[in-house]
Design a protein around this motif. Structure first.
Motif, mmCIF file in Angstrom:
data_model
loop_
_atom_site.group_PDB
_atom_site.id
_atom_site.type_symbol
_atom_site.label_atom_id
_atom_site.label_comp_id
_atom_site.label_asym_id
_atom_site.label_seq_id
_atom_site.Cartn_x
_atom_site.Cartn_y
_atom_site.Cartn_z
ATOM 1 N N UNK A 65 5.835 10.837 9.134
ATOM 2 C CA UNK A 65 4.415 10.883 9.484
ATOM 3 C C UNK A 65 4.223 11.421 10.902
ATOM 4 N N UNK A 66 3.181 12.233 11.091
ATOM 5 C CA UNK A 66 2.847 12.764 12.417
ATOM 6 C C UNK A 66 1.828 11.905 13.155
ATOM 7 N N UNK A 67 0.872 11.347 12.412
ATOM 8 C CA UNK A 67 -0.216 10.573 13.028
ATOM 9 C C UNK A 67 -0.524 9.370 12.154
ATOM 10 N N UNK A 68 -0.940 8.277 12.801
ATOM 11 C CA UNK A 68 -1.119 7.007 12.105
ATOM 12 C C UNK A 68 -2.438 6.368 12.518
ATOM 13 N N UNK A 69 -3.222 5.969 11.518
ATOM 14 C CA UNK A 69 -4.377 5.106 11.775
ATOM 15 C C UNK A 69 -3.939 3.684 11.495
ATOM 16 N N UNK A 70 -3.905 2.878 12.551
ATOM 17 C CA UNK A 70 -3.379 1.524 12.425
ATOM 18 C C UNK A 70 -4.487 0.497 12.613
ATOM 19 N N UNK A 71 -4.563 -0.428 11.669
ATOM 20 C CA UNK A 71 -5.452 -1.579 11.764
ATOM 21 C C UNK A 71 -4.588 -2.815 11.607
ATOM 22 N N UNK A 72 -4.636 -3.731 12.559
ATOM 23 C CA UNK A 72 -3.929 -4.994 12.373
ATOM 24 C C UNK A 72 -4.544 -5.719 11.175
ATOM 25 N N UNK A 73 -3.726 -6.161 10.216
ATOM 26 C CA UNK A 73 -4.287 -6.825 9.027
ATOM 27 C C UNK A 73 -4.890 -8.171 9.397
ATOM 28 N N UNK A 74 -5.787 -8.691 8.548
ATOM 29 C CA UNK A 74 -6.399 -9.994 8.826
ATOM 30 C C UNK A 74 -5.338 -11.082 8.948
ATOM 31 N N UNK A 75 -5.529 -11.957 9.922
ATOM 32 C CA UNK A 75 -4.596 -13.076 10.086
ATOM 33 C C UNK A 75 -4.597 -13.921 8.821
ATOM 34 N N UNK A 76 -3.415 -14.380 8.422
ATOM 35 C CA UNK A 76 -3.314 -15.113 7.158
ATOM 36 C C UNK A 76 -2.723 -16.511 7.313
ATOM 37 N N UNK A 77 -2.303 -16.861 8.516
ATOM 38 C CA UNK A 77 -1.669 -18.157 8.719
ATOM 39 C C UNK A 77 -2.484 -19.073 9.613
ATOM 40 N N UNK A 78 -1.856 -20.160 10.034
ATOM 41 C CA UNK A 78 -2.540 -21.138 10.881
ATOM 42 C C UNK A 78 -2.531 -20.729 12.343
ATOM 43 N N UNK A 79 -1.740 -19.714 12.704
ATOM 44 C CA UNK A 79 -1.652 -19.233 14.082
ATOM 45 C C UNK A 79 -1.983 -17.737 14.089
ATOM 46 N N UNK A 80 -3.269 -17.386 14.211
ATOM 47 C CA UNK A 80 -3.663 -15.979 14.118
ATOM 48 C C UNK A 80 -2.974 -15.073 15.124
#
Length: 294
Positions: A65-80
């Motif tokens: 890959x040359x370029x990346x659109x990154x979004x941190x995924x929604x927190x799913x645990x007890x410690x976001x």
């Protein structure tokens, strides 16, 4: 240019994908369940099943890959914040392992504080990690999503929104589709390099009182807004099953920005996007409220 997009079925990601397709790009999309892609987009993308919390899997999915659109995924645990740290490890592994030289990161207004803004502190951590890699990176400091109102449909139908921010405090409100257009333009443009911070502030800064008036006009039903205490909001969030850690992370996104804070990027032609809350509420929110009551 080979471009990868994370969260391609999300409020922003799905619009990034279609913008790239319209531009003639066949993006690689990373998601846990490729079956969630809209049927009409499946033949236009290369889908890779991946968990963004698994660094090795993300690195494998972004090879070439040359370029990346990154979004941190929604927190799913007890410690976001721990979840955000795991996601940060994944994007760092992908960038360094694959020599990805260009990243557009979906961050938030408030990440410039670095500490003291609840869940936004996790985005700040990702920003800092990407800054340390010596790549071309744009951090999109986005305002408050219009779509957050969809989490409060019951309250809107009942006619009263409850918030913990001062009712006359203006803040940036933005349509996710507008964020996507900025993201796609950044991914495709050769006109920038180095570390960039791009505010995405929507059409106008709005107070909660103004929001209530706009929603009233757009939906045709009287909607008010009242300020409640932090403890009252905490009890509401706990009442829907949120862990204590998640409750404090969610509250912090408001409490950390309600006093002595101004966005690092002032509102200018560069940060202002076209979609108004009134237009979005009429097209998107009104049917969800009126259909349920008809």
């Amino acid at each position: 240019m080979r471009i990868a997009v994370t969260t391609p079925t999300g409020n922003v990601g799905r619009h990034v994908v279609t913008a790239l397709v319209r531009a003639g790009v066949r993006p690689r999309v990373l998601l846990r369940d490729p079956g969630r892609l809209a049927p009409d987009i499946r033949d236009e993308v290369d889908a890779v099943q991946v968990d963004q919390y698994e660094p090795d899997s993300v690195a494998a999915a972004t090879a070439g890959i040359d370029a990346l659109f990154w979004v941190d995924p929604p927190a799913e645990g007890t410690d976001p914040l721990a979840d955000y740290a795991r996601a940060t490890d994944s994007v760092v592994r992908a960038v360094t392992g694959n020599g990805i030289g260009r990243v557009v990161f979906q961050s938030s207004v408030g990440a410039e504080k670095r500490h003291g803004a609840g869940e936004i502190d996790g985005l700040a951590r990702t920003e800092t990690a990407l800054d340390g890699l010596g790549i071309d990176v744009t951090h999109l400091r986005c305002g408050y999503f219009f779509t957050n109102l969809e989490f409060q449909l019951d309250a809107l139908r009942a006619g009263t929104l409850q918030v913990i921010l001062p009712l006359d405090l203006p803040m940036a409100w933005v349509a996710p589709r507008d964020i996507a257009e900025v993201a796609a333009a950044r991914l495709l443009s050769p006109g920038w390099s180095g570390r960039c911070v791009q505010g995405v502030h929507g059409a106008a800064d709005l107070t909660w009182r103004q929001v209530a008036d706009i929603l009233t006009a757009a939906t045709g039903r009287r909607i008010g807004v009242e300020r409640i205490t932090d403890d009252a909001m905490r009890a509401q969030l706990q009442g829907v099953g949120m862990s204590d850690g998640l409750v404090e992370a969610v509250l912090g996104m408001s409490t950390g920005l309600r006093e002595d804070f101004a966005p690092e990027q002032p509102r200018t032609v560069r940060t202002t996007t076209p979609t108004t809350l009134a237009a979005w509420a009429y097209d998107t929110l009104r049917p969800q409220i009126t259909d349920a009551s008809s």
